[in-house]
Design a protein around this motif. Structure first.
Motif, PDB file in Angstrom:
ATOM      1  N   ARG A   1       0.970  -1.081   0.003  1.00  0.00           N
ATOM      2  CA  ARG A   1       0.099  -0.174  -0.078  1.00  0.00           C
ATOM      3  C   ARG A   1       0.891   1.175  -0.085  1.00  0.00           C
ATOM      4  O   ARG A   1       1.981   1.094   0.301  1.00  0.00           O
ATOM      5  CB  ARG A   1      -0.847   0.130   1.129  1.00  0.00           C
ATOM      6  N   TRP A   2       0.208   2.466  -0.473  1.00  0.00           N
ATOM      7  CA  TRP A   2       1.148   3.709  -0.214  1.00  0.00           C
ATOM      8  C   TRP A   2       0.363   4.602   0.265  1.00  0.00           C
ATOM      9  O   TRP A   2      -0.737   5.102   0.093  1.00  0.00           O
ATOM     10  CB  TRP A   2       1.362   4.126  -1.665  1.00  0.00           C
ATOM     11  N   VAL A   3       1.026   5.405   1.344  1.00  0.00           N
ATOM     12  CA  VAL A   3       0.609   6.327   2.006  1.00  0.00           C
ATOM     13  C   VAL A   3       1.409   7.697   2.193  1.00  0.00           C
ATOM     14  O   VAL A   3       2.650   7.438   2.440  1.00  0.00           O
ATOM     15  CB  VAL A   3       0.318   6.119   3.687  1.00  0.00           C
ATOM     16  N   THR A   4       1.111   8.786   1.439  1.00  0.00           N
ATOM     17  CA  THR A   4       2.125   9.833   1.223  1.00  0.00           C
ATOM     18  C   THR A   4       1.383  11.128   1.380  1.00  0.00           C
ATOM     19  O   THR A   4       0.135  10.997   1.687  1.00  0.00           O
ATOM     20  CB  THR A   4       2.481   9.668  -0.336  1.00  0.00           C
ATOM     21  N   ALA A   5       2.227  12.214   1.157  1.00  0.00           N
ATOM     22  CA  ALA A   5       1.828  13.610   1.348  1.00  0.00           C
ATOM     23  C   ALA A   5       2.489  14.470   0.234  1.00  0.00           C
ATOM     24  O   ALA A   5       3.828  14.129   0.175  1.00  0.00           O
ATOM     25  CB  ALA A   5       1.857  14.033   2.880  1.00  0.00           C
ATOM     26  N   ALA A   6       1.923  15.574   0.043  1.00  0.00           N
ATOM     27  CA  ALA A   6       2.539  16.275  -1.030  1.00  0.00           C
ATOM     28  C   ALA A   6       1.956  17.793  -0.757  1.00  0.00           C
ATOM     29  O   ALA A   6       0.815  18.106  -0.377  1.00  0.00           O
ATOM     30  CB  ALA A   6       2.383  16.151  -2.139  1.00  0.00           C
TER      31      ALA A   6
ATOM     32  N   GLY B   1     -10.487   7.838 -11.411  1.00  0.00           N
ATOM     33  CA  GLY B   1      -9.984   9.268 -10.900  1.00  0.00           C
ATOM     34  C   GLY B   1      -9.028   9.721 -11.348  1.00  0.00           C
ATOM     35  O   GLY B   1      -8.337   9.148 -12.063  1.00  0.00           O
ATOM     36  N   ASN B   2      -8.567  11.099 -11.066  1.00  0.00           N
ATOM     37  CA  ASN B   2      -7.293  11.792 -11.474  1.00  0.00           C
ATOM     38  C   ASN B   2      -6.633  12.041 -10.283  1.00  0.00           C
ATOM     39  O   ASN B   2      -5.299  12.764 -10.612  1.00  0.00           O
ATOM     40  CB  ASN B   2      -7.744  12.979 -12.328  1.00  0.00           C
ATOM     41  N   GLU B   3      -6.497  11.279  -9.067  1.00  0.00           N
ATOM     42  CA  GLU B   3      -5.766  11.799  -7.880  1.00  0.00           C
ATOM     43  C   GLU B   3      -4.248  11.043  -8.384  1.00  0.00           C
ATOM     44  O   GLU B   3      -3.177  11.592  -7.880  1.00  0.00           O
ATOM     45  CB  GLU B   3      -6.416  11.074  -6.875  1.00  0.00           C
ATOM     46  N   PHE B   4      -4.365   9.925  -8.886  1.00  0.00           N
ATOM     47  CA  PHE B   4      -3.218   9.046  -9.028  1.00  0.00           C
ATOM     48  C   PHE B   4      -3.007   8.754 -10.462  1.00  0.00           C
ATOM     49  O   PHE B   4      -3.843   8.385 -11.166  1.00  0.00           O
ATOM     50  CB  PHE B   4      -2.965   8.113  -8.151  1.00  0.00           C
TER      51      PHE B   4
ATOM     52  N   MET C   1       6.174  10.724  -5.857  1.00  0.00           N
ATOM     53  CA  MET C   1       6.201   9.523  -6.687  1.00  0.00           C
ATOM     54  C   MET C   1       6.914   8.311  -5.826  1.00  0.00           C
ATOM     55  O   MET C   1       7.772   8.581  -5.114  1.00  0.00           O
ATOM     56  CB  MET C   1       6.836   9.473  -7.868  1.00  0.00           C
ATOM     57  N   THR C   2       6.270   7.014  -6.115  1.00  0.00           N
ATOM     58  CA  THR C   2       7.184   5.828  -5.681  1.00  0.00           C
ATOM     59  C   THR C   2       7.070   4.624  -6.514  1.00  0.00           C
ATOM     60  O   THR C   2       6.487   4.877  -7.584  1.00  0.00           O
ATOM     61  CB  THR C   2       6.212   5.539  -4.389  1.00  0.00           C
ATOM     62  N   LYS C   3       7.801   3.951  -6.300  1.00  0.00           N
ATOM     63  CA  LYS C   3       8.193   2.501  -7.156  1.00  0.00           C
ATOM     64  C   LYS C   3       7.847   1.373  -6.365  1.00  0.00           C
ATOM     65  O   LYS C   3       8.330   1.220  -5.208  1.00  0.00           O
ATOM     66  CB  LYS C   3       9.348   2.468  -7.869  1.00  0.00           C
ATOM     67  N   MET C   4       7.273   0.438  -6.753  1.00  0.00           N
ATOM     68  CA  MET C   4       6.853  -0.828  -6.257  1.00  0.00           C
ATOM     69  C   MET C   4       7.417  -1.951  -7.136  1.00  0.00           C
ATOM     70  O   MET C   4       7.270  -1.839  -8.421  1.00  0.00           O
ATOM     71  CB  MET C   4       5.258  -0.996  -5.709  1.00  0.00           C
ATOM     72  N   TYR C   5       7.694  -3.050  -6.559  1.00  0.00           N
ATOM     73  CA  TYR C   5       8.149  -3.998  -7.315  1.00  0.00           C
ATOM     74  C   TYR C   5       7.368  -5.361  -7.242  1.00  0.00           C
ATOM     75  O   TYR C   5       7.240  -5.687  -5.898  1.00  0.00           O
ATOM     76  CB  TYR C   5       9.792  -4.533  -7.028  1.00  0.00           C
ATOM     77  N   LEU C   6       7.045  -5.795  -8.293  1.00  0.00           N
ATOM     78  CA  LEU C   6       6.179  -7.042  -8.105  1.00  0.00           C
ATOM     79  C   LEU C   6       7.049  -8.242  -8.467  1.00  0.00           C
ATOM     80  O   LEU C   6       7.549  -8.320  -9.366  1.00  0.00           O
ATOM     81  CB  LEU C   6       4.878  -6.944  -8.658  1.00  0.00           C
ATOM     82  N   ARG C   7       6.742  -9.453  -7.689  1.00  0.00           N
ATOM     83  CA  ARG C   7       7.201 -10.758  -8.204  1.00  0.00           C
ATOM     84  C   ARG C   7       6.448 -11.830  -8.095  1.00  0.00           C
ATOM     85  O   ARG C   7       5.462 -12.003  -7.167  1.00  0.00           O
ATOM     86  CB  ARG C   7       8.510 -11.175  -7.154  1.00  0.00           C
TER      87      ARG C   7
ATOM     88  N   THR D   1       5.261   2.122 -11.083  1.00  0.00           N
ATOM     89  CA  THR D   1       5.432   3.646 -10.700  1.00  0.00           C
ATOM     90  C   THR D   1       4.173   4.413 -10.527  1.00  0.00           C
ATOM     91  O   THR D   1       3.320   4.344 -11.386  1.00  0.00           O
ATOM     92  CB  THR D   1       6.380   4.305 -11.840  1.00  0.00           C
ATOM     93  N   ILE D   2       3.913   4.829  -9.209  1.00  0.00           N
ATOM     94  CA  ILE D   2       2.662   5.561  -9.054  1.00  0.00           C
ATOM     95  C   ILE D   2       3.228   7.072  -8.781  1.00  0.00           C
ATOM     96  O   ILE D   2       4.155   7.479  -8.011  1.00  0.00           O
ATOM     97  CB  ILE D   2       2.202   4.910  -7.906  1.00  0.00           C
ATOM     98  N   SER D   3       2.308   7.922  -9.286  1.00  0.00           N
ATOM     99  CA  SER D   3       2.584   9.521  -9.199  1.00  0.00           C
ATOM    100  C   SER D   3       1.139  10.181  -8.698  1.00  0.00           C
ATOM    101  O   SER D   3       0.292   9.529  -9.082  1.00  0.00           O
ATOM    102  CB  SER D   3       2.883   9.859 -10.503  1.00  0.00           C
TER     103      SER D   3
END
Length: 199
Positions: free
Chosen positions: A82-87, A116-119, A94-100, A135-137
């Motif tokens: 999961r991703w919890v962030t602030a700006a 939606g247009n949040e991410f 931006m963050t990067k996650m790796y899936l295996r 990659t999530i922005s």
């Protein structure tokens, strides 16, 4: 650093507890160059060792109804699922996650969907059918507030064709006051102070 001079920027992960597998962290650099006023530096690392043990399941009473248990998705996600962030308003993070893939057989990601247009999300193939980079922005045009969204990954896995990644963003105003309230002790005004001296 002085204009036109070279400098050194050091990135470090202060706390490494709980990390496992591939990890990417980003840092925003703000400059006075109108052609490139802002850019990101990416720090990538791979943490070896055993995957952290998940917490023990919570026991429920014997007479409680059985809860719906979703099977695990076809991929393990690192560093977090999961991703919890602030700006700050007007900026993006931006963050990067790796899936295996969990299984030996290939599992492919067809697309990443965010309502939606949040991410925004983008999937890069590292090893076809086995490893992917996500990659999530965040959207810099969002107003201050808290935004909750779910990223859906559509795969060709026959058992679990979709897996979800929760996203949470807090947009902070460019100008804010801290603290937002000040408590002052009760003090007499000049008239109240002199009322006892009146004839």
């Amino acid at each position: 650093m002085p204009p036109g001079k070279e400098g050194k920027i050091t990135l470090a992960i202060q706390q490494t507890k709980g990390y496992w597998g591939e990890v990417a962290k980003s840092a925003a650099v703000v400059t006075n160059d109108p052609a490139s006023p802002r850019f990101n530096l990416i720090l990538r690392a791979y943490f070896k060792g055993e995957r952290p043990t998940p917490p023990a399941p919570v026991r429920r009473p014997a007479n409680a109804p059985a809860a719906e248990v979703k099977p695990p998705g076809p991929f393990t996600v690192s560093p977090n699922d999961r991703w919890v962030t602030a700006a700050v308003r007007g900026s993006s993070t931006m963050t990067k996650m790796y899936l295996r893939a969990r299984e030996d057989g290939p599992v492919r990601i067809k697309k990443a969907i965010v309502a939606g247009n949040e991410f925004t999300a983008e999937v890069l193939t590292i090893e076809e059918g086995k490893r992917y980079e996500l990659t999530i922005s965040t959207n810099p045009a969002l107003k201050p507030g808290t935004y909750l969204q779910t990223l859906r990954l559509v795969t060709d896995d026959g058992k679990v064709p979709e897996m979800e990644i929760p996203l949470e963003l807090k947009v902070i105003p460019q100008v804010f006051i801290s603290p937002n309230a000040i408590l002052l002790p009760k003090m007499p005004i000049a008239g109240e102070a002199n009322v006892g001296n009146l004839p």
